[in-house]
Design an enzyme around this catalytic site. Structure first.
Site, short mmCIF file in Angstrom:
data_model
loop_
_atom_site.label_atom_id
_atom_site.label_comp_id
_atom_site.label_asym_id
_atom_site.label_seq_id
_atom_site.Cartn_x
_atom_site.Cartn_y
_atom_site.Cartn_z
CE1 TYR A 1 5.78 -2.51 -2.93
CE2 TYR A 1 5.96 -3.80 -0.91
CZ TYR A 1 5.81 -3.73 -2.29
OH TYR A 1 5.71 -4.90 -3.01
CE LYS B 1 2.48 -4.07 -3.31
NZ LYS B 1 1.88 -4.35 -4.62
#
Length: 251
Positions: A152, A156
């Site tokens: 993640y 991001k």
């Protein structure tokens, strides 16, 4: 509908995406509510219509190239040519590195990075043709590093580089590209994290709020407000930026 601008929001069936879709509708945009969960997307679209706005729910897997092409084409035909895109759709598959499977890694990359790429590539054609456009990508404070989120956090952080590159490429066509990096926001996703950790959500929120300078956790409307600014007519000289909406410099 000829004078109304068309906005697409991905992952808009709930949480931040739903709040963004409703805010943009209130701002006067016709909104395409995109989500893998089409029935839930329809509920958001119906809420927008009930409030006097105009919306279209579209079920799509944004990591699927042909699906994205078909969805954007449908939006162009049924709602109008889109010139605003909010790449919000996201998933989490948290685990420490030594426990993380290749499937966990790929799933997160496919939704966040591949999905944002496919959507942006498809919609930019309408933006460059009209000489005006706005793309907003949803990053996260996790881009700065977060234990248990190698996938993640990488996705991001990647979206920030993606944002800055598109800003360079598309600026001359009247298109701005910016990113928003939320901190802790009260959503079903963060509630699920608390449940997975075996902590009551209120207790989980209170613990996080104690670490945030403004002494509260965020809500989806905090992010929707920031999106509203970035896609506004008067924000045309703001591009390639990452705005941390986190109640402090990092929260």
């Amino acid at each position: 509908m000829s004078n109304v601008r068309i906005a697409i929001v991905t992952g808009a069936a709930r949480g931040i995406g739903a709040a963004v879709a409703k805010r943009l509708a209130a701002d006067g945009f016709a909104v395409a509510v995109l989500d893998l969960d089409e029935p839930a997307a329809k509920l958001v679209a119906e809420a927008i219509e009930t409030s006097g706005g105009h919306a279209l729910a579209v079920g799509v897997d944004i990591s699927d190239e042909s699906g994205v092409k078909a969805a954007v084409q449908r939006i162009g035909e049924e709602l109008g040519e889109p010139t605003v895109l909010v790449n919000n759709a996201g998933i989490i598959r948290d685990n420490l590195l030594f426990k993380m499977s290749v499937d966990d890694w790929d799933a997160v990359m496919n939704v966040h990075l591949r999905g944002s790429f496919l959507m942006s590539r498809e919609v930019q054609a309408y933006m460059t043709k009209s000489g005006w456009g706005r793309i907003v990508n949803l990053s996260s404070t996790s881009a700065l590093g977060n234990k248990g989120q190698a996938n993640y956090a990488s996705a991001k952080a990647g979206l920030q580089g993606f944002t800055k590159t598109l800003a360079l490429e598309l600026g001359k066509f009247g298109v701005t590209v910016n990113a928003i990096a939320p901190g802790f926001i009260e959503t079903e996703m963060t509630a699920a994290t608390a449940q997975r950790m075996g902590v009551p959500f209120e207790e989980f929120k209170n613990a996080r709020a104690a670490q945030i300078p403004v002494a509260r956790t965020g809500v989806p409307n905090d992010i929707a407000h920031a999106v509203s600014f970035f896609v506004s007519e008067d924000a045309g000289f703001v591009s390639g930026q990452v705005l941390y909406v986190a109640g402090g410099p990092r929260a």
